[in-house]
Design a protein around this motif. Structure first.
Motif, PDB file in Angstrom:
ATOM      1  N   ALA A  53      -7.684  -3.164   1.358  1.00 38.41           N
ATOM      2  CA  ALA A  53      -7.593  -3.374   2.791  1.00 38.41           C
ATOM      3  C   ALA A  53      -8.945  -3.114   3.417  1.00 38.41           C
ATOM      4  CB  ALA A  53      -6.552  -2.438   3.377  1.00 38.41           C
TER       5      ALA A  53
ATOM      6  N   ARG B  28      12.143   4.550   6.265  1.00 39.40           N
ATOM      7  CA  ARG B  28      12.908   3.786   7.266  1.00 39.40           C
ATOM      8  C   ARG B  28      14.268   3.369   6.716  1.00 39.40           C
ATOM      9  NH1 ARG B  28       7.570   0.564   8.481  1.00 39.40           N
ATOM     10  NH2 ARG B  28       6.640   1.972   9.999  1.00 39.40           N
TER      11      ARG B  28
ATOM     12  N   GLU C 164       2.078  10.516   6.266  1.00 34.13           N
ATOM     13  CA  GLU C 164       0.695  10.988   6.289  1.00 34.13           C
ATOM     14  C   GLU C 164       0.566  12.342   5.610  1.00 34.13           C
ATOM     15  OE1 GLU C 164      -0.623  10.596  10.347  1.00 34.13           O
ATOM     16  OE2 GLU C 164      -0.818   8.421  10.154  1.00 34.13           O
TER      17      GLU C 164
ATOM     18  N   HIS D 241       1.176   3.837   1.828  1.00 30.80           N
ATOM     19  CA  HIS D 241       1.838   4.239   3.075  1.00 30.80           C
ATOM     20  C   HIS D 241       2.916   3.238   3.473  1.00 30.80           C
ATOM     21  CE1 HIS D 241      -1.246   1.479   4.662  1.00 30.80           C
ATOM     22  NE2 HIS D 241      -0.395   1.253   5.641  1.00 30.80           N
TER      23      HIS D 241
ATOM     24  N   TYR E  16       0.859  -1.172   0.000  1.00 31.01           N
ATOM     25  CA  TYR E  16       0.000   0.000   0.000  1.00 31.01           C
ATOM     26  C   TYR E  16       0.902   1.229   0.000  1.00 31.01           C
ATOM     27  CZ  TYR E  16      -3.586  -3.346   1.083  1.00 31.01           C
ATOM     28  OH  TYR E  16      -4.427  -4.408   1.009  1.00 31.01           O
TER      29      TYR E  16
ATOM     30  N   ARG F  96       6.141   8.452  10.222  1.00 32.14           N
ATOM     31  CA  ARG F  96       4.680   8.495  10.162  1.00 32.14           C
ATOM     32  C   ARG F  96       4.171   9.887   9.808  1.00 32.14           C
ATOM     33  NH1 ARG F  96       3.133   4.575  15.251  1.00 32.14           N
ATOM     34  NH2 ARG F  96       4.607   2.961  14.633  1.00 32.14           N
TER      35      ARG F  96
ATOM     36  N   SER G 126      -9.624  -1.824   6.341  1.00 31.78           N
ATOM     37  CA  SER G 126      -9.782  -0.611   7.129  1.00 31.78           C
ATOM     38  C   SER G 126      -9.579   0.635   6.282  1.00 31.78           C
ATOM     39  CB  SER G 126      -8.792  -0.625   8.284  1.00 31.78           C
ATOM     40  OG  SER G 126      -7.916   0.459   8.169  1.00 31.78           O
ATOM     41  N   GLY G 127     -10.198   1.724   6.701  1.00 31.80           N
ATOM     42  CA  GLY G 127     -10.118   2.952   5.926  1.00 31.80           C
ATOM     43  C   GLY G 127      -8.945   3.833   6.321  1.00 31.80           C
ATOM     44  N   SER G 128      -8.360   3.594   7.473  1.00 24.14           N
ATOM     45  CA  SER G 128      -7.265   4.466   7.882  1.00 24.14           C
ATOM     46  C   SER G 128      -5.980   3.656   7.997  1.00 24.14           C
ATOM     47  CB  SER G 128      -7.593   5.115   9.226  1.00 24.14           C
ATOM     48  OG  SER G 128      -7.764   4.093  10.180  1.00 24.14           O
ATOM     49  N   ILE G 129      -4.887   4.363   7.987  1.00 30.65           N
ATOM     50  CA  ILE G 129      -3.581   3.696   8.012  1.00 30.65           C
ATOM     51  C   ILE G 129      -3.380   2.965   9.340  1.00 30.65           C
ATOM     52  CG2 ILE G 129      -1.101   4.104   8.016  1.00 30.65           C
ATOM     53  CD1 ILE G 129      -1.548   6.418   6.185  1.00 30.65           C
ATOM     54  N   ILE G 130      -2.921   1.729   9.240  1.00 30.83           N
ATOM     55  CA  ILE G 130      -2.576   1.006  10.469  1.00 30.83           C
ATOM     56  C   ILE G 130      -1.056   1.001  10.573  1.00 30.83           C
ATOM     57  CG2 ILE G 130      -2.695  -1.178  11.686  1.00 30.83           C
ATOM     58  CD1 ILE G 130      -5.098  -1.804   9.813  1.00 30.83           C
ATOM     59  N   TRP G 131      -0.568   1.660  11.586  1.00 29.36           N
ATOM     60  CA  TRP G 131       0.879   1.651  11.790  1.00 29.36           C
ATOM     61  C   TRP G 131       1.227   0.482  12.700  1.00 29.36           C
ATOM     62  CZ3 TRP G 131       3.544   4.260   8.531  1.00 29.36           C
ATOM     63  CH2 TRP G 131       3.026   5.445   8.002  1.00 29.36           C
ATOM     64  N   ASN G 132       2.430   0.010  12.528  1.00 26.88           N
ATOM     65  CA  ASN G 132       2.928  -1.023  13.418  1.00 26.88           C
ATOM     66  C   ASN G 132       2.070  -2.291  13.407  1.00 26.88           C
ATOM     67  OD1 ASN G 132       5.115  -1.588  14.909  1.00 26.88           O
ATOM     68  ND2 ASN G 132       4.226  -0.983  16.875  1.00 26.88           N
TER      69      ASN G 132
ATOM     70  N   GLU H 174      10.933   6.815  13.737  1.00 23.61           N
ATOM     71  CA  GLU H 174       9.579   6.338  13.490  1.00 23.61           C
ATOM     72  C   GLU H 174       8.550   7.470  13.488  1.00 23.61           C
ATOM     73  OE1 GLU H 174       9.290   3.380  12.408  1.00 23.61           O
ATOM     74  OE2 GLU H 174       7.107   3.468  12.240  1.00 23.61           O
TER      75      GLU H 174
ATOM     76  N   HIS I 288      -5.575   5.126   0.030  1.00 21.54           N
ATOM     77  CA  HIS I 288      -4.579   4.295   0.711  1.00 21.54           C
ATOM     78  C   HIS I 288      -5.108   2.923   1.131  1.00 21.54           C
ATOM     79  CE1 HIS I 288      -5.490   6.611   4.634  1.00 21.54           C
ATOM     80  NE2 HIS I 288      -6.225   5.545   4.562  1.00 21.54           N
ATOM     81  N   HIS I 289      -6.286   2.593   0.687  1.00 23.50           N
ATOM     82  CA  HIS I 289      -6.715   1.216   0.865  1.00 23.50           C
ATOM     83  C   HIS I 289      -6.449   0.386  -0.376  1.00 23.50           C
ATOM     84  CE1 HIS I 289      -9.967   3.508  -0.852  1.00 23.50           C
ATOM     85  NE2 HIS I 289     -10.342   2.403  -1.450  1.00 23.50           N
ATOM     86  N   LYS I 290      -5.812   0.999  -1.372  1.00 25.23           N
ATOM     87  CA  LYS I 290      -5.497   0.254  -2.596  1.00 25.23           C
ATOM     88  C   LYS I 290      -4.008  -0.038  -2.652  1.00 25.23           C
ATOM     89  CE  LYS I 290      -8.401   2.816  -5.683  1.00 25.23           C
ATOM     90  NZ  LYS I 290      -8.245   3.688  -6.837  1.00 25.23           N
TER      91      LYS I 290
END
Ligand code: ATP
Ligand code: MG
Lengths: 279, 575
Positions: free
Chosen positions: B313, A126, A140, A118, A116, A136, B315-321, A132, A152-154
């Motif tokens: 994915a 990194r 963002e 992100h 993805y 982030r 979820s709609g928002s970024i998942i970090w870690n 870190e 960002h879901h693609k």
């Protein structure tokens, strides 16, 4: 938070001094660079210097050797001969410390298609050793300002051509490099995106850093670049400051004067208006 | 736009223009879902299509020939031909003549033919799962779209060229051997037998393609993969048990029921054509085989027409870690991001997920793989299986570490790391994933196989051999990843062939433990084996050493090879 974009400074970029006046050190220095692919000489004994703080346009017809040169300057391709100095140090494909200080948007973008956006940007950040929190924050912010937030879901494989290019651009700048190498950054990005990127690049060089880019959009080059080289068959056919066109000046080549970059380009490359009977 | 560029940079573009000019075809690229059975048959017989087809088949062999002219290619070709030749001889002599002659006397000719063909059929499916089915990427759907072929024609070309694969040649040889054997024994005739064999192989290929398509569709979602994994484990573990217990209680009925069922399948139909003399049975068999092929073609068309599940994915928002990041953090700043990228990539790839899910199952197939062995050889067989666990089932991941990166491989050249780091990180990720497979396999082994007394030497031996093999084949994988890489299609279950080099490693890695066990099983008893348990530990140490050594060597060779590797994987034609 540490941001990539500095305070707006729109005027500074246009009122730049001529080449050679602002800078004291060389960002790029190339000597007798040659790259062969079998019998094809992609880059032919190329030599040039580029001071820091410039927005350098590297132009030329298809297959002239622009991408190959960028490949050599960024460590993707090993040249057959010649030396490269970046920021005053000798550069080879093993120079990891120097690579940390440059940012690259290569031909073909070199994306990992199944991450993805992100994930990809964070991976890059990194790898350049950002902490870190910075990673982030910048990821963002970049996704937001580039208008990629809703996507960002693609996975990158499902991004459009322009979106992919924006991601590759973001990956090139995320670590605030000192030299930015861009291979055709504007092609296939929408007009609003191009306007923003141009603005970024102007501020980038105004801050004393250097951009080396290739493009086929000559109009953009006229308005954006300080310093332009046109290469043909692997060597430089013309080099000069196109900034003077803005002040009503002309460009000189082989004793002739040109009022646009396009006219100069066509003169060098040769105008071709052959038509196809069967079309 | 990209495709347009590829068209002109691709070595095939020359042929493309040949096709276009010679045929002047007016076929436009049409919708993929548009295939119907009628249009399928109509297209099969169009003269300009036949010409396209012929051109593409020639092209395929020209590509093989071009590869064979490189140094690596020549070695590989020699090896493959040698292997093929050996297998052909083996099949024809044993599978065909021997069986036919032996059994015809009992009046059970057709039944024998049926069972032999059934085992060939299952082998065809199994081999394809192992080695990947179909042709090279040059003939994948996306590549073929560049040619003036419509969707039906692309379908035919893809599968016809897939059918010309060496794997199928082996099966063809086996089935031909059978037909010849029966004809020599006075049953059936070669004239009828050969076309039957041909149709049989087509049905086998189609069945394999259908199964792989279904697997591919299931692997696209997490639930699907879990379901499939469970189903396969249950089937493989309890299936043989259930059958065995049925057979012991009601031997004859079960046997006859199976035999009857088998008559309705492609092997049964082909056996009827090959062996029987009556016109009615021959025609019946031919009809059945034809019907099967038709149904399978229809199923394949439907399956391939399904749109790919979109990889979004939840979820709609970024998942970090997430899990991958956390795992990466364990490895520190240098390798962490690289390894977590590698894990993400591999665990998202259908083909690798499938191979990870299915590979522990090899443990449960011990009895099938080495039939007729007594309890004395139990430990030896277990060792062989744990050795093969890495060689036979991990190829997609280990032997082509960069294969799925495509143009992304250039990124490693840009990043401020030595290229060798990328290789090392990929190898670490592969070791980690395959180690999980080893542990799962070991757990399965404990559950299903240790009705016998278990002792600590056995555990040490098995784990040492399993991990030794893991290191050994990951070491060889470093080699093939750098010197015999292949660009792979991330989404495809079909068209994922290993490179020649990787194939050689896989085949040798299967044959050595297999033949070794067959030869040693009767000579070395379990007690002798257990007395020398420490040799397994030496093997493990040796393999780890070999891995370290090969890594050291290859990292030194990588420099001169790096650019070529990048071009091969990124595809110089697809920048
Ligand atoms: N991997 C490769 N193998 C063989 N030849 C190559 C390879 N990459 C580039 N070339 C050749 O090198 C020459 C220069 O190519 P390059 O990609 O640098 O051109 P370019 O100036 O970037 O063109 P464009 O404007 O089309 O991007 C061309 O003749 C090309 O065919
Ligand atoms: Mg280029």
């Amino acid at each position: 938070m540490d941001t990539i974009l500095e305070a707006p400074n729109r005027e500074a970029s246009r009122d730049r001094e001529g080449p050679g006046e602002t800078s004291h050190s060389l960002a790029i220095s190339v000597e007798n660079l040659t790259k062969l692919y079998g019998d094809v000489t992609a880059v032919d004994n190329l030599s040039f210097d580029l001071p820091t703080g410039r927005l350098f346009g590297f132009l030329g017809p298809n297959g002239a050797g622009k991408s190959t040169t960028i490949g050599c300057l960024t460590g993707l391709i090993d040249p057959n001969s010649g030396t490269i100095n970046l920021l005053g140090e000798q550069f080879t494909s093993d120079s990891t410390e120097l690579k940390r200080r440059i940012g690259v948007m290569p031909e073909g973008l070199a994306l990992f298609d199944h991450l993805y956006a992100h994930e990809f940007l964070a991976f890059n950040a990194r790898m350049y050793g950002l902490d870190e929190q910075t990673v982030r924050g910048r990821v963002e912010e970049l996704l937001t300002v580039l208008g990629l937030n809703s996507a960002h879901h693609k996975r990158l494989a499902q991004f459009s051509t322009g979106m992919r290019k924006k991601v590759a651009f973001a990956a090139a700048i995320i670590h605030r490099p000192e030299i930015l190498f861009l291979d055709e950054p504007f092609e296939s990005i929408d007009p609003a995106g191009v306007a923003m990127l141009k603005d970024w690049l102007r501020r980038f060089v105004a801050g004393g850093r250097t951009v080396f880019m290739t493009t086929h959009v000559l109009e953009t080059v006229e308005r954006l670049c300080d310093d332009v080289a046109i290469i043909k068959a692997g060597h430089i056919a013309w080099r000069g400051d196109v900034g003077r066109l803005a002040n009503g000046g002309t460009l000189e080549c082989n004793g002739q004067q040109f009022t646009t970059l396009e006219a100069l380009f066509l003169h060098l490359v040769g105008e071709r208006y052959e038509h196809l009977e069967w079309l | 736009m990209f495709r347009y560029f590829r068209l002109f940079r691709h070595p095939l573009s020359l042929h493309l223009s040949v096709i276009t000019f010679k045929c002047g075809s007016t076929n436009q690229l049409s919708q993929r879902n548009f295939i119907t059975l009628e249009s399928f048959w109509k297209n099969l017989l169009r003269p300009d299509f036949l010409w396209h087809f012929w051109t593409l088949v020639r092209l395929r062999y020209r590509l093989i020939w071009a590869h064979a002219r490189t140094g690596n290619g020549r070695i590989a070709l020699f090896f493959v031909l040698y292997l093929l030749g050996g297998l052909l001889a083996l099949f024809i002599s044993f599978g065909g003549f021997g069986l036919a002659y032996g059994m015809v006397g009992n009046g059970q000719g057709e039944s024998v033919a049926r069972w032999v063909l059934a085992s060939l059929f299952i082998n065809g499916i199994g081999l394809s799962l192992l080695f990947g089915l179909g042709s090279r990427e040059a003939f994948s759907e996306d590549s073929l779209r560049r040619y003036p072929l419509n969707s039906q024609e692309r379908f035919i070309v893809r599968h016809a060229i897939g059918l010309l694969d060496p794997i199928w040649l082996i099966l063809v040889a086996g089935a031909f051997g059978l037909a010849i054997g029966f004809a020599r024994a006075g049953y059936g005739s070669i004239l009828i037998g050969f076309p039957a064999v041909f149709l049989f192989i087509i049905a086998n290929y189609l069945m394999t393609a259908v199964i792989l398509s279904i697997v591919g569709i299931m692997m696209q979602t997490r639930t699907g993969s879990a379901l499939l994994g469970t189903a396969v484990i249950l089937l493989v573990s309890f299936g043989p048990l259930a059958i065995a217990s049925l057979i012991t209680t009601r031997r004859l009925e079960v046997w006859q029921a199976f035999d009857h069922l088998l008559q309705l399948t492609p092997p049964g139909a082909a056996a009827a054509i090959i062996v029987s003399d009556g016109a009615a049975r021959v025609l019946g068999g031919a009809f059945l085989l034809f019907l099967w092929s038709l149904i399978l073609v229809y199923a394949l068309i439907k399956l391939e027409g399904r749109p790919r599940a979109s990889q979004t994915a939840a979820s709609g928002s970024i998942i970090w870690n997430d899990f991958y990041d956390q795992f990466g953090n364990l490895l520190g700043g240098k390798y962490g991001p690289l390894v977590s990228k590698s894990l993400r990539y591999h665990l998202r790839c259908n083909f690798i997920r499938f191979s990870l899910i299915t590979s522990p199952i090899i443990v449960l197939m011990g009895k099938v793989l080495f039939p007729g062995q007594g309890p004395e050889s139990f430990l030896l067989i277990s060792l062989a299986i744990f050795f093969m666990l890495s060689s036979a089932t991990g190829a997609a991941l280990m032997f082509n570490l960069f294969g799925y990166d495509s143009a992304g491989i250039r990124r490693y050249g840009i990043l401020p790391i030595p290229f060798a780091d990328a290789l090392r990180a990929g190898s670490l990720a592969s070791l980690f994933l395959r180690a999980i497979a080893v542990f799962v396999a070991f757990a399965l082994w404990l559950i299903f196989y240790t009705t016998r007394a278990l002792n600590w030497q056995m555990v040490i031996m098995i784990l040492s051999v399993a991990f030794g093999s893991l290191f050994l084949f990951n070491a060889l994988g470093l080699w093939t990843s750098v010197f015999s890489p292949k660009r792979l299609d991330f989404d495809a279950m079909l068209n994922n062939r290993l490179s020649f080099g990787a194939n050689v490693v896989v085949i040798v890695g299967i044959l050595i433990p297999f033949w070794g066990t067959m030869v040693l099983a009767h000579r070395i008893g379990q007690s002798v084996l257990l007395r020398f348990w420490w040799i397994a530990c030496l093997i493990l140490i040796f393999c780890i050493g070999f891995y370290a050594l090969l890594q050291w060597v290859i990292e030194r060779l990588l420099k001169s090879r790096r650019e070529r590797l990048i071009n091969l994987v990124a595809g110089a034609s697809d920048k």
